[in-house]
Design an enzyme around this catalytic site. Structure first.
Site, PDB file in Angstrom:
ATOM      1  N   THR A   1       0.813  -1.226   0.000  1.00 35.14           N
ATOM      2  CA  THR A   1       0.000   0.000   0.000  1.00 35.14           C
ATOM      3  C   THR A   1       0.838   1.264   0.000  1.00 35.14           C
ATOM      4  O   THR A   1       0.339   2.334   0.301  1.00 35.14           O
ATOM      5  CB  THR A   1      -0.932   0.018   1.228  1.00 35.14           C
TER       6      THR A   1
ATOM      7  N   GLY B 149       3.936   5.985  10.574  1.00 35.45           N
ATOM      8  CA  GLY B 149       3.145   5.248   9.594  1.00 35.45           C
ATOM      9  C   GLY B 149       3.548   5.646   8.211  1.00 35.45           C
ATOM     10  O   GLY B 149       4.553   6.346   8.010  1.00 35.45           O
ATOM     11  N   LYS B 150       2.739   5.225   7.265  1.00 33.00           N
ATOM     12  CA  LYS B 150       3.068   5.528   5.871  1.00 33.00           C
ATOM     13  C   LYS B 150       2.983   7.024   5.608  1.00 33.00           C
ATOM     14  O   LYS B 150       3.540   7.529   4.660  1.00 33.00           O
ATOM     15  CB  LYS B 150       2.145   4.752   4.949  1.00 33.00           C
ATOM     16  N   ARG B 151       2.247   7.726   6.473  1.00 30.22           N
ATOM     17  CA  ARG B 151       2.156   9.180   6.301  1.00 30.22           C
ATOM     18  C   ARG B 151       3.530   9.823   6.461  1.00 30.22           C
ATOM     19  O   ARG B 151       3.819  10.847   5.891  1.00 30.22           O
ATOM     20  CB  ARG B 151       1.200   9.772   7.329  1.00 30.22           C
TER      21      ARG B 151
END
Ligand code: GLU
Length: 475
Positions: free
Chosen positions: A12, A252-254
């Site tokens: 993702t 996180g991916k943020r």
């Protein structure tokens, strides 16, 4: 039994450091026991799939030298290793649960669920599906399916009792069943949810140790119920503490800036990143902090993983990385620094650049850091630092030293470091000056500052022309 661990990322986006740490811990546990390390791609949520994410996962593991024994690229006896290629496997198990009365068809549409969610929000309680379809008879459900309705399948969680399980890091975990949701196992489009597929796949792939982030601690009781209902043996659970930023927020991916690839592109070395990540939440028995991968394999003990959130600290990563940089060959050092220099300053002569990066090797904590360290060699003009100016004003030998050095250095034919050393020594002898009076005066004259790499190297790298220009500013 052979130890088998798996890394099960969802494709993702970028691979952030928290994710990579999970991958590393799983790898170390399997290799410590001469076990197998499996890569499984969890792409059941097709909407969240990101182009290129799969390749990033493969490349990251490869760069970190975590060899996968089974996975999409290498195959293996328990494949396929991409969940979207395993869709024919899951319905059978879902059906078994329905037939046993441990799962049920649910026809609630999105409107109804949105309403329920709103209601929960208004009442400030966590949303739990209310079990509206839980009591539909199998016949009723089958009739509706025959007319074309497309239900999901939900797990029928007992309303009483507790689930207890042991986690290697968190210890005994107890959950009340009435707080567990009748979670969706199969979606209406024929895909399993992660919550279902992970149980089926961990069982079919003979995973012995499930290593994953602690966000799954509270879902694990539902997985355990599934293991029991399906008659599967449960794995050992190792949930890892969160990795948080300096404000205590989960990484996180943020946090794009802490993806592995970005660190790599900034000139952090994969071995150093892996070494650092293992220290995030894990403590060896000794005070040793620098470990090769094989040392980590023998030292790693998951029982020494700490429950407390682990703070990602870029300074510590830089400290670890600096150790690895010091050991690089000149070619490798050049490879991690040159692209950054070229980007900032344009094409550079290789021999000259090699000399430059070599003298900064011991000061460098990451590849891109070379740009900031070497500005004096590129900037057309420079300002003399205040403290440097004061030094010159308070030193009565400086003017003579600089003048004589200037005269001699302009006459130097062979532009080599040892020749430059000779010039400096000659100046010292001729004027009977040494130490700071000699070296600092020359350093300030050529560079404008009081700090930097070895003086002869600095002079060599600046070149005759620039030195001539620079000295004019102080005289
Ligand atoms: N696909 C899950 C994730 O990326 C993995 C969870 C697990 O390891 O079970 O978070």
């Amino acid at each position: 039994m052979k130890v088998r661990t798996r890394f099960a990322p969802s494709p993702t986006g970028k691979m952030h450091v928290g994710n990579l740490r999970t991958a590393v811990f799983g790898y170390l546990i399997s290799k410590k026991h001469q076990g197998d390390y499996i890569l499984r791609i969890e792409d059941t949520d097709q909407e969240r799939k990101v182009e290129g994410a799969l390749e990033l996962i493969y490349d990251t593991l490869k760069l970190c030298q975590m060899t996968v024994d089974e996975g999409p690229l290498v195959g293996g006896s328990y494949g396929p290793y991409i969940q979207s290629e395993r869709l024919s496997i899951y319905p059978k198990y879902a059906k078994q649960l329905v037939d046993q009365g441990d799962a049920y068809y649910c026809f609630c549409d999105e409107n109804r669920l949105v309403g329920l969610r709103k209601e929960a929000e208004n009442n400030k309680v966590p949303f739990l599906y209310d079990g509206f379809c839980r009591h539909l008879s199998k016949e009723e459900a089958e009739k509706r399916i025959a007319t074309g309705e497309k239900p999901v399948i939900r797990q029928k969680v007992p309303k009483e009792g507790t689930v207890v399980y042991d986690d290697l890091v968190y210890g005994k975990m107890t959950f009340q069943n009435n707080l567990l949701e009748d979670q969706i196992l199969m979606k209406s489009n024929g895909y399993p949810t992660y919550n279902f597929a992970n149980v089926i796949d961990d069982h079919l792939m003979k995973i012995t140790h499930v290593v994953r982030g602690n966000e799954y601690l509270t879902a694990t009781p539902k997985y355990n119920l599934l293991y029991e209902k399906l008659g599967f043996e449960k794995p050992i659970y190792i949930h890892l503490p969160m990795v948080v930023d300096e404000k205590g927020k989960r990484l996180g991916k943020r946090h794009g800036s802490v993806s592995f690839m970005e660190l790599y592109q900034q000139g952090y070395l994969p071995e150093a990143i892996v070494n650092y990540l293992v220290l995030l939440g894990w403590k060896p028995e000794s005070t040793q902090e620098i470990f090769s991968l094989s040392e980590l394999i023998s030292e790693f003990d998951p029982k020494r993983i700490n429950k407390a959130p682990a703070k990602y600290d870029i300074k510590k990563l830089q400290w670890v990385n600096a150790h690895y940089i010091k050991k690089l060959s000149l070619e490798d050092l050049f490879a991690i620094t040159y692209p950054h220099l070229e980007k900032e300053y344009g094409k550079l002569d290789k021999k000259w650049t090699m000399h430059l990066v070599k003298i900064f090797q011991k000061h460098l904590s990451y590849g891109a850091g070379i740009v900031g360290l070497t500005r004096i060699f590129f900037h057309e003009s420079y300002e003399i630092e205040k403290e440097a100016l004061e030094f010159l004003e308070n030193n009565d030998k400086s003017a003579d030293v600089i003048n004589l050095f200037w005269e001699k250095i302009l006459k130097l034919d062979k532009w080599e470091v040892n020749e430059i050393v000779n010039v400096i020594n000659e100046v010292g002898k001729a004027l009977n000056v040494k130490g700071k009076d000699l070296f600092m005066s020359i350093r300030i004259a050529v560079s404008g500052g009081m700090h930097g790499p070895e003086l002869p190297d600095t002079i060599y790298l600046l070149g005759k022309e620039k030195i001539n220009e620079n000295i004019k500013k102080v005289i």
